[in-house]
Design a protein around this motif. Structure first.
Motif, PDB file in Angstrom:
ATOM      1  N   UNK A  40      11.750  20.030   2.166  1.00 31.94           N
ATOM      2  CA  UNK A  40      12.848  20.137   3.114  1.00 31.94           C
ATOM      3  C   UNK A  40      13.535  18.816   3.365  1.00 31.94           C
ATOM      4  N   UNK A  41      13.538  17.942   2.359  1.00 30.68           N
ATOM      5  CA  UNK A  41      14.165  16.637   2.490  1.00 30.68           C
ATOM      6  C   UNK A  41      13.364  15.643   3.304  1.00 30.68           C
ATOM      7  N   UNK A  42      12.121  16.000   3.688  1.00 33.05           N
ATOM      8  CA  UNK A  42      11.286  15.115   4.491  1.00 33.05           C
ATOM      9  C   UNK A  42      10.038  14.680   3.727  1.00 33.05           C
ATOM     10  N   UNK A  43       9.551  13.493   4.063  1.00 36.18           N
ATOM     11  CA  UNK A  43       8.389  12.919   3.404  1.00 36.18           C
ATOM     12  C   UNK A  43       7.103  13.470   3.999  1.00 36.18           C
ATOM     13  N   UNK A  44       6.168  13.856   3.130  1.00 36.27           N
ATOM     14  CA  UNK A  44       4.913  14.459   3.557  1.00 36.27           C
ATOM     15  C   UNK A  44       3.781  13.430   3.497  1.00 36.27           C
ATOM     16  N   UNK A  45       3.011  13.327   4.582  1.00 35.40           N
ATOM     17  CA  UNK A  45       1.853  12.408   4.643  1.00 35.40           C
ATOM     18  C   UNK A  45       2.232  10.966   4.324  1.00 35.40           C
ATOM     19  N   UNK A  46       3.427  10.558   4.735  1.00 37.27           N
ATOM     20  CA  UNK A  46       3.925   9.233   4.362  1.00 37.27           C
ATOM     21  C   UNK A  46       3.015   8.109   4.873  1.00 37.27           C
ATOM     22  N   UNK A  47       2.610   8.175   6.137  1.00 36.46           N
ATOM     23  CA  UNK A  47       1.784   7.113   6.696  1.00 36.46           C
ATOM     24  C   UNK A  47       0.464   6.956   5.940  1.00 36.46           C
ATOM     25  N   UNK A  48      -0.137   8.079   5.540  1.00 36.98           N
ATOM     26  CA  UNK A  48      -1.381   8.027   4.788  1.00 36.98           C
ATOM     27  C   UNK A  48      -1.205   7.342   3.446  1.00 36.98           C
ATOM     28  N   UNK A  49      -0.107   7.643   2.768  1.00 38.14           N
ATOM     29  CA  UNK A  49       0.149   7.020   1.472  1.00 38.14           C
ATOM     30  C   UNK A  49       0.372   5.517   1.611  1.00 38.14           C
ATOM     31  N   UNK A  50       1.072   5.118   2.650  1.00 38.35           N
ATOM     32  CA  UNK A  50       1.326   3.685   2.841  1.00 38.35           C
ATOM     33  C   UNK A  50       0.056   2.944   3.245  1.00 38.35           C
ATOM     34  N   UNK A  51      -0.799   3.584   4.015  1.00 41.36           N
ATOM     35  CA  UNK A  51      -2.075   2.961   4.383  1.00 41.36           C
ATOM     36  C   UNK A  51      -2.933   2.763   3.140  1.00 41.36           C
ATOM     37  N   UNK A  52      -2.964   3.770   2.265  1.00 40.28           N
ATOM     38  CA  UNK A  52      -3.752   3.637   1.039  1.00 40.28           C
ATOM     39  C   UNK A  52      -3.146   2.582   0.110  1.00 40.28           C
ATOM     40  N   UNK A  53      -1.826   2.493   0.071  1.00 42.27           N
ATOM     41  CA  UNK A  53      -1.173   1.473  -0.749  1.00 42.27           C
ATOM     42  C   UNK A  53      -1.610   0.072  -0.315  1.00 42.27           C
ATOM     43  N   UNK A  54      -1.618  -0.167   0.985  1.00 44.39           N
ATOM     44  CA  UNK A  54      -2.043  -1.471   1.483  1.00 44.39           C
ATOM     45  C   UNK A  54      -3.508  -1.742   1.118  1.00 44.39           C
ATOM     46  N   UNK A  55      -4.330  -0.707   1.196  1.00 47.53           N
ATOM     47  CA  UNK A  55      -5.738  -0.879   0.843  1.00 47.53           C
ATOM     48  C   UNK A  55      -5.878  -1.216  -0.641  1.00 47.53           C
ATOM     49  N   UNK A  56      -5.141  -0.507  -1.506  1.00 44.68           N
ATOM     50  CA  UNK A  56      -5.213  -0.777  -2.946  1.00 44.68           C
ATOM     51  C   UNK A  56      -4.804  -2.212  -3.247  1.00 44.68           C
ATOM     52  N   UNK A  57      -3.726  -2.666  -2.622  1.00 44.91           N
ATOM     53  CA  UNK A  57      -3.281  -4.044  -2.824  1.00 44.91           C
ATOM     54  C   UNK A  57      -4.354  -5.028  -2.390  1.00 44.91           C
ATOM     55  N   UNK A  58      -4.964  -4.764  -1.245  1.00 49.26           N
ATOM     56  CA  UNK A  58      -6.000  -5.656  -0.746  1.00 49.26           C
ATOM     57  C   UNK A  58      -7.224  -5.700  -1.639  1.00 49.26           C
ATOM     58  N   UNK A  59      -7.643  -4.537  -2.159  1.00 46.15           N
ATOM     59  CA  UNK A  59      -8.825  -4.485  -3.015  1.00 46.15           C
ATOM     60  C   UNK A  59      -8.612  -5.260  -4.314  1.00 46.15           C
ATOM     61  N   UNK A  60      -7.377  -5.374  -4.771  1.00 47.98           N
ATOM     62  CA  UNK A  60      -7.077  -6.096  -6.013  1.00 47.98           C
ATOM     63  C   UNK A  60      -6.558  -7.508  -5.756  1.00 47.98           C
ATOM     64  N   UNK A  61      -6.571  -7.922  -4.485  1.00 46.78           N
ATOM     65  CA  UNK A  61      -6.052  -9.235  -4.125  1.00 46.78           C
ATOM     66  C   UNK A  61      -4.647  -9.420  -4.680  1.00 46.78           C
ATOM     67  N   UNK A  62      -3.849  -8.370  -4.570  1.00 50.28           N
ATOM     68  CA  UNK A  62      -2.489  -8.379  -5.086  1.00 50.28           C
ATOM     69  C   UNK A  62      -1.515  -8.604  -3.938  1.00 50.28           C
ATOM     70  N   UNK A  63      -0.606  -9.551  -4.065  1.00 51.27           N
ATOM     71  CA  UNK A  63       0.346  -9.790  -2.973  1.00 51.27           C
ATOM     72  C   UNK A  63       1.241  -8.579  -2.753  1.00 51.27           C
TER      73      UNK A  63
END
Length: 286
Positions: A40-63
């Motif tokens: 419906x033109x809206x993002x689903x579970x957006x906050x969860x995806x962004x939280x996991x993205x930050x975690x993935x970056x942190x686990x790989x020491x990626x800026x």
């Protein structure tokens, strides 16, 4: 009209989008990604995806890219520019493009690469496989040990998809030490005696955002959830089986290695969870 994509701060027609041949995502699979559904033109579970993205970056020491705090705005802009009503937004961050190829990480002067693009998928929520179910095969899990990090190292999963296709199935469930880890691009579940069973979180599986939401909804609906590993033999004796992912939501599995699961037809637990997930996700979309 050409699809508009986002590359390092610019919105570009897809045919004009470029990244360097020295980008570490291309040379080393040194990157992480997320896929967010649009209904419906809206993002689903957006906050969860962004939280996991930050975690993935942190686990790989990626800026993190400088635009990380602007990702909601970027996602919405891509939805608007491409007229996405139902579909997916793919986001990828890599460690960037140093001046040459080197196994060692580049210095702080090399900025991460940030790419996003959309995929329009009309009828995403009305997938006919929700009514028919899918068939899976079991294969050996040959992936690296940190599957909890959502990296772009997807060759084993791609090979698994092709093995399933050649076997006349839709997907594959991966098995390690005799126990199911997950599907090639989804989390795996069985249902026995009304109890939903799925592997516990750990380094062995991706911490699915859809998984987390579905299990929360299941518990709120007074369903019993048991987080533990299970075998293919157990799955053959199950009443139902299903998968979850951001692109399939909840999808029933009706056959494993050619053997019917339960009645060989989608069961009531998977159907109810899909209904709840779609209803609640539409309400909470941003």
């Amino acid at each position: 009209m050409s699809r508009i994509v986002y590359v390092n701060g610019e919105y570009l027609p897809e045919e004009e989008a470029r990244v360097s041949v020295f980008d570490r995502g291309f040379l080393f699979a040194d990157g992480v990604y997320e896929v967010t559904s649009v209904l419906g033109g809206k993002l689903i579970d957006f906050d969860g995806h962004m939280k996991r993205l930050r975690r993935s970056l942190g686990e790989l020491d990626m800026p993190a890219p400088e635009a990380l705090d602007d990702l909601l705005e970027i996602h919405r802009e891509l939805v608007a520019r491409n007229g996405i009503e139902e579909g997916l937004i793919y986001l990828q961050v890599t460690r960037g493009a140093p001046a040459d190829r080197d196994f060692a990480f580049p210095g702080a002067d090399v900025k991460p690469t940030l790419v996003l693009f959309t995929q329009s998928k009309r009828g995403l929520a009305d997938n006919p496989q929700a009514a028919t179910g899918i068939k899976v095969i079991s294969i050996e899990d040959i992936r690296w040990g940190r599957r909890d990090i959502k990296t772009v190292q997807l060759l084993p999963s791609s090979l698994g998809k092709m093995m399933a296709k050649k076997a006349g199935a839709d997907d594959a469930w991966m098995v390690e030490d005799g126990q199911v880890t997950e599907g090639t691009s989804n989390n795996a579940y069985i249902v026995k005696g009304g109890k939903i069973i799925t592997r516990q979180l750990g380094n062995e599986i991706l911490h699915g955002i859809t998984r987390a939401a579905v299990l929360r909804f299941a518990r709120e609906a007074q369903m019993v959830v048991e987080e533990r590993a299970f075998t293919i033999a157990e799955a053959h004796e199950a009443d139902e089986a299903f998968i979850t992912s951001a692109s399939t939501f909840v999808l029933p599995v009706v056959s494993i290695d050619g053997q019917a699961v339960g009645t060989g037809k989608p069961g009531p637990v998977a159907a109810r969870l899909r209904e709840i997930y779609l209803d609640e996700s539409r309400k909470a979309g941003v």
